[in-house]
Design an enzyme around this catalytic site. Structure first.
Site, short mmCIF file in Angstrom:
data_model
loop_
_atom_site.label_atom_id
_atom_site.label_comp_id
_atom_site.label_asym_id
_atom_site.label_seq_id
_atom_site.Cartn_x
_atom_site.Cartn_y
_atom_site.Cartn_z
N ASP A 138 39.06 79.65 92.07
CA ASP A 138 38.20 80.46 92.97
C ASP A 138 39.11 82.03 92.99
O ASP A 138 40.56 82.03 93.12
CB ASP A 138 38.19 80.25 94.59
N LYS A 139 37.95 82.64 93.11
CA LYS A 139 38.60 84.14 92.97
C LYS A 139 39.46 84.42 93.81
O LYS A 139 41.28 84.80 93.39
CB LYS A 139 37.86 85.75 93.73
#
Length: 303
Positions: A138-139
């Site tokens: 994820d970011k």
């Protein structure tokens, strides 16, 4: 478009056509061959066939190899933290806050943009916006990712993920005080029918298994290591919430009152896999980022 021909011999009789063709050239992945078949670029005795076609003796195979598709990704020079690189694989340590690949709203500044500037030879299996990307984080999760530089390496690495032989260990801080030192969460995950932007544990979801180990306890938090057996979207975040210990800082799955960390406190620290060409097992470890270290120090000082 390059064209090649092949005649089926006795050893190849009754084999699936995609398996036959991928064995002819170790740079042709089975996934890639299947896409050529579906696009009508593979003819058997002058006719289109399906991917499960079983070959017959003296079948004439005509293969039209598409020209490489120009990647619609803007290369951007950026300082990449590369842990390993050869002609097949790159292992990179992604910082928190960086999106892995372009998507609506994030067309630039992604890891793929940086990789495209660093090297032009990335696998094309995942299409023009995700070249080379075998798996994602994820970011707001930091840590190690393996990236394939050709389709041959891509398929090998994906197969290892499917077979659950890739080592992926994460460090996280979760809310609450976990009393037992070890645990395994075996709970299926799918998209939340009530909230399409989130994942949840649900009976008809995909098989998902996370193992965890307590590393350190604080009054209101626990520092843990999680090892993925499967790799579902948001798996660690969903699983730890499911057992009542959501990740600190997590804006999606955590409580309203949580640590201000700019995202979930999660770091992909250990990555291990078998090299697709040499067969050697490689393992890499990325230390905790500075903000993660400072958070642990703060929690220790508040004890």
């Amino acid at each position: 478009m390059e064209k090649q021909e092949h005649i089926i011999d006795e050893e190849q009789v009754n084999e699936r056509i995609d398996k036959v063709l991928s064995s002819l050239n170790n740079e042709w992945s089975r996934t890639q061959v299947q896409s050529w078949i579906k696009e009508g670029n593979v003819l058997v005795n002058g006719k289109k066939i399906k991917t499960n076609y079983k070959s017959n003796l003296h079948d004439k195979i005509e293969i039209s190899i598409p020209d490489p598709e120009e990647l619609d990704v803007v290369p951007e020079e950026m300082a990449l933290d590369i842990y390993y690189e050869d002609k097949d694989v790159i292992v990179v340590n992604k910082p928190k806050g960086m999106v892995v690949h372009p998507a609506p709203g994030h067309l630039t500044g992604t890891l793929v943009n940086g990789l495209m500037a660093h090297c032009k030879d990335l696998s094309g299996i995942n299409g023009v916006l995700r070249p080379g990307i075998v798996h994602r984080i994820d970011k707001d999760t930091s840590g190690l990712l393996m990236v394939a530089k050709n389709d041959y390496a891509h398929e090998h690495l994906v197969n290892q993920l499917v077979e659950k032989t890739v080592t992926r260990k994460y460090r996280a801080v979760v809310h609450g005080n976990i009393q037992h030192d070890y645990g395994t969460i075996n709970a299926p995950i799918a998209r939340d029918p009530k909230e399409r932007q989130s994942m949840t544990v649900i009976d008809n979801g995909k098989h998902a298994v996370t193992h965890f180990q307590v590393l350190e306890r604080f009054p209101d938090f626990t520092f843990v290591e999680c090892q993925l057996e499967t790799g579902r979207t948001h798996q660690i975040r969903v699983h730890m919430k499911y057992i009542g210990y959501p990740l600190a800082g997590d804006p999606k799955y955590g409580p309203r009152k949580t640590i201000d960390f700019g995202g979930q406190v999660l770091h992909a620290g250990v990555l291990g896999f078998v090299h697709p060409r040499s067969g050697e097992y490689l393992e890499f470890e990325a230390p905790l980022p500075q903000d993660f270290v400072e958070l642990l120090d703060k929690l220790r000082n508040n004890r």
